[in-house]
Design a protein around this motif. Structure first.
Motif, PDB file in Angstrom:
ATOM      1  N   VAL B 350       0.854  -1.184   0.000  1.00 43.52           N
ATOM      2  CA  VAL B 350       0.000   0.000   0.000  1.00 43.52           C
ATOM      3  C   VAL B 350       0.896   1.242   0.000  1.00 43.52           C
ATOM      4  O   VAL B 350       2.106   1.151   0.208  1.00 43.52           O
ATOM      5  CB  VAL B 350      -0.925   0.026   1.240  1.00 43.52           C
ATOM      6  CG1 VAL B 350      -1.898  -1.128   1.173  1.00 43.52           C
ATOM      7  CG2 VAL B 350      -0.110  -0.031   2.521  1.00 43.52           C
ATOM      8  N   ASP B 351       0.300   2.395  -0.236  1.00 44.19           N
ATOM      9  CA  ASP B 351       1.073   3.634  -0.241  1.00 44.19           C
ATOM     10  C   ASP B 351       1.632   3.873   1.154  1.00 44.19           C
ATOM     11  O   ASP B 351       0.931   3.716   2.151  1.00 44.19           O
ATOM     12  CB  ASP B 351       0.160   4.785  -0.674  1.00 44.19           C
ATOM     13  CG  ASP B 351       0.971   5.993  -1.093  1.00 44.19           C
ATOM     14  OD1 ASP B 351       2.099   5.782  -1.614  1.00 44.19           O
ATOM     15  OD2 ASP B 351       0.493   7.122  -0.882  1.00 44.19           O
ATOM     16  N   HIS B 352       2.889   4.248   1.226  1.00 40.91           N
ATOM     17  CA  HIS B 352       3.590   4.428   2.497  1.00 40.91           C
ATOM     18  C   HIS B 352       3.503   3.171   3.371  1.00 40.91           C
ATOM     19  O   HIS B 352       3.398   3.263   4.592  1.00 40.91           O
ATOM     20  CB  HIS B 352       3.043   5.639   3.262  1.00 40.91           C
ATOM     21  CG  HIS B 352       3.511   6.936   2.663  1.00 40.91           C
ATOM     22  ND1 HIS B 352       2.800   7.566   1.648  1.00 40.91           N
ATOM     23  CD2 HIS B 352       4.613   7.668   2.874  1.00 40.91           C
ATOM     24  CE1 HIS B 352       3.449   8.670   1.297  1.00 40.91           C
ATOM     25  NE2 HIS B 352       4.568   8.752   2.019  1.00 40.91           N
ATOM     26  N   GLY B 353       3.522   2.044   2.754  1.00 41.42           N
ATOM     27  CA  GLY B 353       3.420   0.794   3.493  1.00 41.42           C
ATOM     28  C   GLY B 353       4.767   0.369   4.034  1.00 41.42           C
ATOM     29  O   GLY B 353       5.763   1.094   3.938  1.00 41.42           O
ATOM     30  N   SER B 354       4.785  -0.795   4.637  1.00 41.87           N
ATOM     31  CA  SER B 354       6.071  -1.272   5.143  1.00 41.87           C
ATOM     32  C   SER B 354       6.208  -2.781   4.963  1.00 41.87           C
ATOM     33  O   SER B 354       5.237  -3.477   4.661  1.00 41.87           O
ATOM     34  CB  SER B 354       6.250  -0.880   6.603  1.00 41.87           C
ATOM     35  OG  SER B 354       5.160  -1.348   7.343  1.00 41.87           O
ATOM     36  N   ILE B 355       7.422  -3.223   5.128  1.00 46.27           N
ATOM     37  CA  ILE B 355       7.741  -4.635   4.953  1.00 46.27           C
ATOM     38  C   ILE B 355       8.515  -5.102   6.175  1.00 46.27           C
ATOM     39  O   ILE B 355       9.390  -4.387   6.666  1.00 46.27           O
ATOM     40  CB  ILE B 355       8.600  -4.844   3.687  1.00 46.27           C
ATOM     41  CG1 ILE B 355       7.811  -4.434   2.449  1.00 46.27           C
ATOM     42  CG2 ILE B 355       9.073  -6.277   3.562  1.00 46.27           C
ATOM     43  CD1 ILE B 355       8.634  -4.386   1.199  1.00 46.27           C
ATOM     44  N   ARG B 363      13.006 -20.609   9.708  1.00 44.09           N
ATOM     45  CA  ARG B 363      12.109 -20.008   8.715  1.00 44.09           C
ATOM     46  C   ARG B 363      12.407 -18.557   8.396  1.00 44.09           C
ATOM     47  O   ARG B 363      13.038 -17.846   9.179  1.00 44.09           O
ATOM     48  CB  ARG B 363      10.648 -20.166   9.132  1.00 44.09           C
ATOM     49  CG  ARG B 363      10.265 -19.326  10.339  1.00 44.09           C
ATOM     50  CD  ARG B 363       8.809 -19.519  10.650  1.00 44.09           C
ATOM     51  NE  ARG B 363       8.524 -20.926  10.905  1.00 44.09           N
ATOM     52  CZ  ARG B 363       7.348 -21.485  10.733  1.00 44.09           C
ATOM     53  NH1 ARG B 363       6.347 -20.801  10.265  1.00 44.09           N
ATOM     54  NH2 ARG B 363       7.156 -22.758  11.031  1.00 44.09           N
ATOM     55  N   LEU B 364      11.922 -18.179   7.224  1.00 45.71           N
ATOM     56  CA  LEU B 364      12.025 -16.787   6.790  1.00 45.71           C
ATOM     57  C   LEU B 364      10.606 -16.284   6.577  1.00 45.71           C
ATOM     58  O   LEU B 364       9.822 -16.906   5.871  1.00 45.71           O
ATOM     59  CB  LEU B 364      12.813 -16.718   5.474  1.00 45.71           C
ATOM     60  CG  LEU B 364      12.712 -15.414   4.698  1.00 45.71           C
ATOM     61  CD1 LEU B 364      13.417 -14.290   5.432  1.00 45.71           C
ATOM     62  CD2 LEU B 364      13.303 -15.570   3.308  1.00 45.71           C
ATOM     63  N   VAL B 365      10.280 -15.175   7.237  1.00 44.41           N
ATOM     64  CA  VAL B 365       8.937 -14.621   7.060  1.00 44.41           C
ATOM     65  C   VAL B 365       9.077 -13.235   6.455  1.00 44.41           C
ATOM     66  O   VAL B 365       9.787 -12.382   6.984  1.00 44.41           O
ATOM     67  CB  VAL B 365       8.177 -14.550   8.399  1.00 44.41           C
ATOM     68  CG1 VAL B 365       6.788 -13.982   8.171  1.00 44.41           C
ATOM     69  CG2 VAL B 365       8.093 -15.913   9.052  1.00 44.41           C
ATOM     70  N   ILE B 366       8.422 -13.042   5.321  1.00 45.98           N
ATOM     71  CA  ILE B 366       8.406 -11.728   4.688  1.00 45.98           C
ATOM     72  C   ILE B 366       6.967 -11.251   4.697  1.00 45.98           C
ATOM     73  O   ILE B 366       6.088 -11.883   4.117  1.00 45.98           O
ATOM     74  CB  ILE B 366       8.966 -11.795   3.257  1.00 45.98           C
ATOM     75  CG1 ILE B 366      10.440 -12.206   3.304  1.00 45.98           C
ATOM     76  CG2 ILE B 366       8.817 -10.440   2.567  1.00 45.98           C
ATOM     77  CD1 ILE B 366      11.106 -12.308   1.973  1.00 45.98           C
ATOM     78  N   ALA B 367       6.734 -10.162   5.425  1.00 46.85           N
ATOM     79  CA  ALA B 367       5.368  -9.666   5.556  1.00 46.85           C
ATOM     80  C   ALA B 367       5.280  -8.270   4.976  1.00 46.85           C
ATOM     81  O   ALA B 367       6.207  -7.479   5.123  1.00 46.85           O
ATOM     82  CB  ALA B 367       4.971  -9.655   7.028  1.00 46.85           C
TER      83      ALA B 367
END
Lengths: 224, 428
Positions: B350-355, B363-367
């Motif tokens: 989303v606009d101005h979102g984050s990761i 494990r690797l979690v990418i959110a």
């Protein structure tokens, strides 16, 4: 400077020649394996653009032949195959660079520039352009003999522009140059703008003429 | 799920039960019939004997009544009485209290009533013999039948087990091999020879099926590979012409925007092409090399690579990377996997979102922030459209999945509280 384009697609070789036309390049063409072998045996070139899949044989054979004849021609492989092993093999045999199709002509030009520069001056070369001076070995930039601190990417862009002077370079081509293979996955090339803005600002503050022009909606141009 | 052999076992057991059940009344009927006819004969013999003996001893008129009286007293189950007329014989069956028994005990008797004359005087003679009660007979037969039924079923089960273990062994061997089979690996199966004709036929049919499938699969891969290669050159030509067109001094802004859009579309074609090529070559030897990869380093390098791009899109990337997490795999492929996942998180944000990127040893979690959940069954499919969002190649996550599978990792997706979670589980 003499350039040999070994490529079986005339439409592509004509594009390359047309793009390079303004520069002091003399382009010759070979569209088959046999013709290419004949040309490299007879003449020397500053740079050879070599397609790997040719009617009559593999471009790698031509590369081997060049090395066998101890020719110092710079070679850039342009291939539709982006396979790692081809790349490694090509570079091992002695190619100077490897560019996978499709590519931007500006990218190819910048690479031709780099290859010729290396061949002609070794590694200790200086690029001078009016008040601007770039030391490629030290990776430093001076304007009117005063150093300008550029980031790696800014310097990269500067060299790219100088290699493509007086040509319009699209943002997509710049993005691809900066982020390599990833560029065509990116849906926005806005990050290019930030680097160019900084580069322009730094050069301007150092008193450099504003050679770098923004062509609205299209890209940029280094105008001399 | 029932085993194949258990099906006939049930039918056999059911049939055996039915037959044995029917046998109970049949046994009873025959046994009782034999009993009764034997007893009737027995009664008849007693009557005949009584008649003969009485006629023999009672030749004087005076002693007859006395003898008969004595007879009736001493012979417990018989009864001899004078009667006005001789009538036809009759037999009967009855239950009655046992005479002189200490406790109440009902017994079954088979009786015969016959008429004969002694010294010209008509007599009615009745004899009753104790016979086994019907319910006792039925109970005994049922008990014995049940025991045999149990033995029968136990035998069935035992035989069944032995058959399934021995007879079906080649079948299970074939099944095992089929389970381990994967088209991707491009390895055909050799079945062990089975000494049963049906299984041998099955193996042969499977072998030829697999062979032809492998052939088709290989052909298809080669086709994709060749098609992608052949496309690269025309794309390169179009690209070069667009670059040349851009150099035209007299371009209007509108024309320039056309070129820009054409460029973008061409970049997409080129990317789809590269991805297709990658998918078709994923199993090739060029990606067979395995090495230990420092995921923590690789991940932070990859994030760095996208720092510019994410910043340009106003997206913040936060990482929590445990140092020194490593995994075994092909470095080129793992790089592609990480690139695709992170790129997706940036693109579909989303606009101005984050990761949020979190790496732990397992494990690797990418959110990334988002608004609506994605269609799970479309997500990892080639050209699946999991959302109606920005155009993409439709291959990125398919590649992620293929690479994960190749490394025996699992990729999961979850949508929770406006976050898309992509988890790569590294432990198999």
């Amino acid at each position: 400077m003499k350039l040999l384009i070994i490529e079986d697609e005339p439409a592509l070789s004509k594009s390359i020649a047309a793009y390079l036309a303004g520069e002091s390049y003399l382009c010759e063409f070979a569209d088959t394996f046999a013709k290419a072998l004949e040309k490299i045996a007879l003449y020397s070139y500053d740079c050879i653009l070599l397609d790997l899949m040719l009617p009559g044989g593999s471009g790698l054979k031509i590369l081997e032949e060049l090395k066998r004849q101890n020719k110092a021609d710079g070679v850039i492989i342009i291939s539709a195959k982006n396979a790692l092993e081809d790349k490694i093999q090509g570079l091992q045999i002695g190619a100077d660079d490897y560019l996978a199709k499709p590519f931007h002509l500006s990218e190819l030009t910048a690479r031709i520039h780099a290859v010729i520069r290396r061949k002609q001056f070794g590694h200790s070369n200086l690029i001078k352009q009016n008040e601007l001076e770039i030391d490629l070995l030290a990776k430093s930039v001076q304007v009117k003999e005063m150093p300008v601190l550029l980031t790696k990417k800014e310097l990269d862009l500067l060299l790219y522009f100088i290699g493509n002077k007086n040509r319009v370079i699209s943002k997509a081509a710049l993005a691809e140059h900066l982020s390599g293979d990833l560029a065509d996955m990116l849906d926005s090339h806005d990050f290019v703008y930030a680097h160019i803005k900084n580069l322009k600002k730094k050069l301007h503050e150092a008193g450099c003429d504003s050679y770098l022009k923004t062509i609205y909606g299209v890209g940029y141009k280094w105008e001399l | 799920m029932k085993q194949l052999l258990n099906k006939p076992l049930r039918a056999f057991a059911g049939y055996a039960f039915l037959i044995l059940l029917c046998s109970i009344p049949a046994y009873y009927y025959f046994m009782d019939y034999i009993w009764i006819s034997e007893l009737n004969e027995h009664n008849r013999i007693i009557a005949e004997k009584t008649k003969y003996n009485l006629n023999a001893i009672a030749n004087q008129d005076s002693t007859l009544a006395q003898t008969i009286g004595l007879w009736n007293k001493l012979q417990p189950n018989t009864d001899l009485q004078p009667t006005p007329t001789i009538q036809p014989d009759s037999i009967y069956n009855l239950y009655k209290q046992k005479p002189h028994a200490p406790n109440q005990d009902i017994d079954r008797f088979q009786g015969l009533v016959t008429y004969f004359s002694i010294q010209g005087q008509p007599f009615r003679f009745r004899v009753e013999t104790n016979v086994e009660e019907s319910y006792e007979t039925i109970l005994t037969i049922t008990g014995v039948t049940l025991v045999f039924f149990i033995f029968l079923v136990l035998g069935f089960i035992l035989i069944n087990k032995r058959i399934s273990a021995r007879l079906w062994q080649p079948f299970y061997a074939t099944l095992q091999k089929l389970r381990a089979f994967s088209l991707d690996k491009q390895q055909s199966i050799t079945f062990d020879p089975a000494n049963i004709a049906e299984f041998e036929e099955l193996n042969q049919a499977l072998s030829s099926l697999i062979e032809s499938n492998l052939g088709v699969y290989k052909q298809q891969k080669e086709f994709t590979e060749n098609a992608s290669h052949e496309l690269q050159t025309p794309i390169a030509i179009v690209q070069s012409k667009l670059d040349l067109l851009l150099q035209n001094q007299n371009l209007t802004q509108e024309q320039s925007s056309y070129i820009d859009e054409a460029n973008q579309a061409l970049a997409r074609v080129s990317r789809i092409n590269k991805n297709l090529l990658l998918l078709s070559k994923l199993e090739n030897v060029q990606y067979a090399r395995q090495e230990s990869i420092n995921l923590s380093e690789l991940l932070s390098d990859t994030v760095l690579l996208f720092a510019d791009y994410a910043e340009g899109k106003n997206i913040a990337i936060n990482t929590i990377l445990e140092p020194g997490v490593s995994a075994t795999g092909n470095k080129v492929l793992v790089e592609i996997l990480l690139t695709n996942l992170i790129l997706n998180a940036i693109k579909h944000n989303v606009d101005h979102g984050s990761i949020q990127i979190k790496l732990s040893p397992d494990r690797l979690v990418i959110a990334n922030s988002g608004t609506t959940t994605l269609l799970f069954d479309q997500l990892f499919r080639r050209f699946g459209r999991a959302s109606t969002h920005t155009p993409s190649t439709g291959l990125g996550l398919a590649i992620v999945k293929e690479i994960a599978t190749k490394h025996n990792w699992t990729i999961c997706y979850e949508f929770q509280g406006n976050w898309h979670y992509f988890s790569l589980i590294l432990t198999p």
